[in-house]
Every structure is written in C-alpha cells, then in structure tokens.
Scaffold this motif. Structure first.
Motif, short mmCIF file in Angstrom:
data_model
loop_
_atom_site.label_atom_id
_atom_site.label_comp_id
_atom_site.label_asym_id
_atom_site.label_seq_id
_atom_site.Cartn_x
_atom_site.Cartn_y
_atom_site.Cartn_z
N ARG A 1 4.15 0.17 -17.82
CA ARG A 1 3.31 1.10 -18.57
C ARG A 1 1.84 0.90 -18.17
N GLN A 2 1.42 -0.35 -18.05
CA GLN A 2 0.03 -0.66 -17.70
C GLN A 2 -0.31 -0.16 -16.30
N ASN B 1 -5.33 6.96 -14.75
CA ASN B 1 -6.77 6.96 -15.02
C ASN B 1 -7.60 6.90 -13.74
N SER C 1 -0.60 3.60 -16.35
CA SER C 1 -1.84 4.02 -17.01
C SER C 1 -3.03 3.88 -16.07
#
Length: 171
Positions: free
Chosen positions: A124-125, A132, A128
């Motif tokens: 997930r990190q 971004n 993300s």
C-alpha cells in the motif's frame, strides 16, 4: 448519526428512519440515498428484505465478472464476495493469499491487460508513493523503475527515522 441509526434500525422501517434523519439531524436526503447509506454501513432496518438481496446476489454465478465505473473488473469469488480480477489471477498463479496491504498494479497501466507478466505485487505504501510521485507509466520498464524509486524513498525514510532516534537517545 451512524450510532443512532445502528440502534434504531432493527425496530424501525426505512420511512421511520428517514423521518428521524430529517427531523433530528436535518439530513434532507432521499429514501434511496438513506437506503444506500444503511447498506454501505451494513445496517439492517425493520422492513429490509434480506431474502430479496440474497436472491439478487444468488442470480450471479461465482466466477462472473462485472466492470466498475472506474474501469476495474471484479470477479465473484463466493456468494457474497467480489475481488478485483488482477488479485484473483495473481493469487491463483502464485498460489498465495494477498493481504489488505498488498496491491496488484498493472505495469503498463492498462487495466484490461491481465497478462501475469503485467501484474506486480506492491505494498500500500509503495503504491501510494508511486501515485503521489506520478511514477506510473504506460511503459512497463518505467513503472518498474518508479517502483524501485518508491522502495528507495521508503528505505531512506526508515534510515532517517533510525538516525534521528539514535541521535535523540545519545543526548
């Protein structure tokens, strides 16, 4: 509001709950909007027809696919559960069960290309940071490079935190 709906719902009809929402909370919503809200929050009210829901759900066979508005494809994996097609393919091919923290990305950014070589497991990190930082590309090699950069950012942040903790502990 949600807590009160949970408490009142079993003993009240949808119309009665709508009246409470309007009179007590000044939520001017339609009956269908309230029905959707209750459904999303798994709140069953007095006149909720669970048999109708089950019949509708049972009409779709396991293995059936549906397209979401965002272009993602879901596969029915049990009578009440749908999963993203890329997750199903990845799990079957690699014989693993993915966690909530695992994302499957499309290396070529084409949500219809389910070739196993186009699917990559990321956290997930990582996902993300890639989103971004605009590290996704239609060129798979560039997306892989973006993933490497995301992993480097995560590792750098971890080392920086370790260094700060060591510095603070030595003072």
């Amino acid at each position: 509001f949600k807590q009160e709906m949970i408490e009142l719902a079993p003993s009240m009809t949808l119309d009665e709950l709508l009246e409470v929402a309007i009179s007590k909370y000044y939520y001017f919503v339609s009956k269908s909007a309230l029905r959707k809200y209750l459904s999303r929050n798994h709140i069953i009210y007095k006149d909720y027809n669970i048999n109708k829901f089950r019949r509708m759900s049972d009409m779709v066979e396991i293995g059936a696919e549906r397209a979401r508005k965002d272009g993602m494809i879901e596969v029915k994996v049990s009578p009440t559960q749908w999963k993203y097609k890329q997750r199903v393919i990845y799990e079957q091919y690699h014989n693993v069960e993915l966690t909530e923290n695992d994302f499957i990305i499309f290396l070529d950014h084409d949500r219809t290309n389910f070739d196993i070589n186009n699917l990559k497991r990321v956290t997930r990190q990582e996902s993300s940071i890639m989103a971004n930082g605009d590290f996704f590309s239609t060129i798979p090699e560039l997306t892989e490079t973006g993933l490497t950069v995301a992993k480097l950012i995560i590792k750098t942040d971890e080392k920086e935190k370790e260094y700060k903790n060591e510095t603070n502990n030595n003072k």
